[in-house]
Design an enzyme around this catalytic site. Sequence first.
Site, short mmCIF file in Angstrom:
data_model
loop_
_atom_site.label_atom_id
_atom_site.label_comp_id
_atom_site.label_asym_id
_atom_site.label_seq_id
_atom_site.Cartn_x
_atom_site.Cartn_y
_atom_site.Cartn_z
N LYS A 324 0.61 -1.15 0.44
CA LYS A 324 0.26 -0.19 -0.44
C LYS A 324 0.56 1.53 -0.29
O LYS A 324 0.16 2.32 -1.22
CB LYS A 324 -1.05 -0.02 1.35
CG LYS A 324 -2.86 -0.59 1.40
CD LYS A 324 -3.09 -0.73 2.19
CE LYS A 324 -4.66 -1.73 2.01
NZ LYS A 324 -5.30 -0.78 3.22
N ALA A 325 2.24 1.19 0.32
CA ALA A 325 2.85 2.19 0.98
C ALA A 325 3.74 2.47 -1.05
O ALA A 325 3.76 3.81 -0.97
CB ALA A 325 3.75 1.72 1.65
N LYS A 326 3.62 1.37 -1.20
CA LYS A 326 4.16 2.18 -3.18
C LYS A 326 2.86 1.93 -3.84
O LYS A 326 3.04 1.95 -5.01
CB LYS A 326 5.15 0.51 -2.99
CG LYS A 326 6.05 0.33 -2.51
CD LYS A 326 6.57 -1.20 -2.48
CE LYS A 326 7.39 -1.84 -2.26
NZ LYS A 326 8.32 -3.18 -2.10
N CYS A 410 -0.80 -11.10 -7.70
CA CYS A 410 -0.05 -11.37 -6.37
C CYS A 410 0.30 -9.40 -6.83
O CYS A 410 -0.45 -9.12 -6.38
CB CYS A 410 1.62 -11.87 -6.64
SG CYS A 410 1.63 -12.28 -8.52
N ASP A 412 2.11 -7.73 -9.35
CA ASP A 412 2.10 -8.03 -10.64
C ASP A 412 1.47 -8.57 -12.07
O ASP A 412 1.54 -8.31 -12.79
CB ASP A 412 3.99 -7.47 -11.32
CG ASP A 412 4.33 -6.29 -10.79
OD1 ASP A 412 3.05 -5.17 -10.83
OD2 ASP A 412 5.76 -6.85 -10.77
N GLY A 413 1.23 -10.04 -10.79
CA GLY A 413 0.89 -10.91 -11.78
C GLY A 413 1.14 -11.46 -12.71
O GLY A 413 0.65 -12.11 -13.79
N ASP A 415 4.35 -13.93 -11.64
CA ASP A 415 5.25 -14.46 -11.02
C ASP A 415 4.51 -15.46 -9.88
O ASP A 415 3.99 -16.98 -10.36
CB ASP A 415 5.85 -13.78 -10.21
CG ASP A 415 7.46 -12.59 -11.26
OD1 ASP A 415 7.92 -13.31 -11.94
OD2 ASP A 415 7.31 -11.67 -11.10
N ARG A 416 4.32 -15.04 -9.07
CA ARG A 416 3.28 -15.79 -7.95
C ARG A 416 1.76 -16.95 -8.67
O ARG A 416 1.76 -18.00 -8.50
CB ARG A 416 3.41 -15.85 -6.74
CG ARG A 416 4.68 -15.16 -6.10
CD ARG A 416 4.83 -14.57 -4.71
NE ARG A 416 4.67 -13.51 -5.24
CZ ARG A 416 5.09 -12.61 -3.87
NH1 ARG A 416 4.98 -12.58 -3.55
NH2 ARG A 416 5.11 -11.18 -4.56
#
Length: 633
Positions: A324-326, A410, A412-413, A415-416
């Site tokens: 959230k901070a980013k 995840c 950016d969607g 990787d995981r």
Amino acid sequence: MDRKSASDLLNVENSHSKHASTDSLASDSKSSSLNSKLGQESYPASMNFSHLQQVNVTESGPPSRPDDPPLLPGEKVQGMAREVTYLCPYSGPARGTLSVTNYKLYFRSMDRETPYVVDVPLGVVSRIEKVGGASSRGENSYGIEVFCKDMRNLRFAHKQENHSRRNVFEKLQQFAFPLSHKLPLFAFEYTESFSENGWTVHEPIAELKRMGVPNDMWKISKLNESHEVCDSYPSVWAVPAAATDEDLRAVAQFRSRGRVPVLSWIHQESQATISRCSQPLVGVSGKRSTADERYIQLIMDANAQSHKLFIMDARPSANAIANKAKGGGYESEDAYQNAELVFLDIHNIHVMRESLRKLKELCFPNIEESRWLSGLESTFWLKHIKCILAGAVRIVDKVENHKTSVLVHCSDGWDRTAQLTALAMLMLDPYYRTIRGFEVLIEKEWLSFGHKFQQRIGHGDDHHSDADRSPVFLQFIDCVWQITQQYPNAFEFNDYFLITILDHLYSCRFGTFLFNSERERVAESVKQRTVSLWSFTNSTIDAYRNPLYWAGGMQQQVLVPVASMRHIKLWKGHYCRWNPSMRSQDPICQRTRELLVLKDQLERQVEECRRELQARVARNVATPPRLASPTHS
């Protein structure tokens, strides 16, 4: 069937393997030492090869001299150094000739009755370091160490008086990291042709139609045809039928990297779906998007059997909150009505990279018996594999048993998210458990949806400590292997197929895994200028078949592996394969092929028996029954 009759069909392989021991990639038979021939003309004594020489070889094929490397089409020898010693951690030093081509490092010993061969594609190399200096005096203390991405290191000793080390080091640097030296990757120079065209394996619209899309609730969208809405997504999407292009553009503004929720898989009976996306741009202030909330509701409404949606966030909750901070974050259950948020506690790429580093230290070069189990536990590798598998199992449970749609993301969607969707689809759909179906799964969920292979693997660049490198795809293949161990009859492919994929993930021989996205591959004309890995595998498909595969009634079964530490095992056949003490004594590929021959014979016998039985039944029906004599009282 007599066992010998099956093995007789396969004696060609044995006739090669008895000539040379090898440390080459098992999957790279075209360039391995098994194709080299012994007893040919040696170099004339007058030729001095004590220092590295520039050699222009334009033709591929078998070597013309004993220490010449076998070459692939498009492969050229760039240099050669003699009187080099390979310091094998298992069988001791071996002296011979080291060759560098634009594709591989090739060492062949000249001091042993059975030549020892090391054959390593340069794409596997992570970094190269010089060992020792001008003041080094110990035997074999002056040379080069090569650190590899496939769980091994190689060390070569040079004689200082030959002055060959600098030239070898420069050639290795140049061709192991061609992009850092403004050279093309080998895939763009490789010219071999195969009977199959692997680039035709995945056709997006045909794959969607196989799943029953378009239908009343889902449509095919080409809004991203020029990759303008999302540069890391495929050009073809499946989205809710009620969603307009304006809706999709608005949702893209509220999702990280513009990665909107789109369909990955649909259950043809219940219409429950698996969709994927990136995190919402909620931020610290808790921003909302009416367009995004309405769009998520459309995904929920597309499944008439359930009025609920599960949002599976792959991250640990602490990481999601920190995002959230980013400017990122996660969906609020207050904003998204009837949606339930679940965190799956899978750690980020940096944690996974460190875990693999520890695993490599444990497995190579030597394995300490006294601390094997505690050492393995301290890497946390199996724990991470368990978490990924457990997450995929939860998705399968919601879709199959609860008939509820699932949205996966995840950060950016790419990787995981890809790990989870691909594994869930593999468990739910028997098609993806075939050889060609698995190729489609990789093309679809990993390549077209923009897993950043270039950054995660580091193809052709020398930034070995880059923070973007991570074994995300390796973990996916490991999870697939874990499922094959629990369901040995459910997969058409064998371990060798999975290892071949991993070997060529690094090799840069094929264009399949190059670049970060579909858009980049289109811009670089990868399909026109390189060969697909699937051309190679599908042209020799029998080598990858699982003899225990049963395509009968059980094939339709949904697989639900046990994601428990009691069942998760270390894949020694991959991680420990360079250690001779960890290899199986039987040649597994040879035994597999024998079993396939036997299986084929037995299936033919069953078919003959079935036809004979049908013929007997037909004869009995055609012959009228004899009338019984009347009974007299």
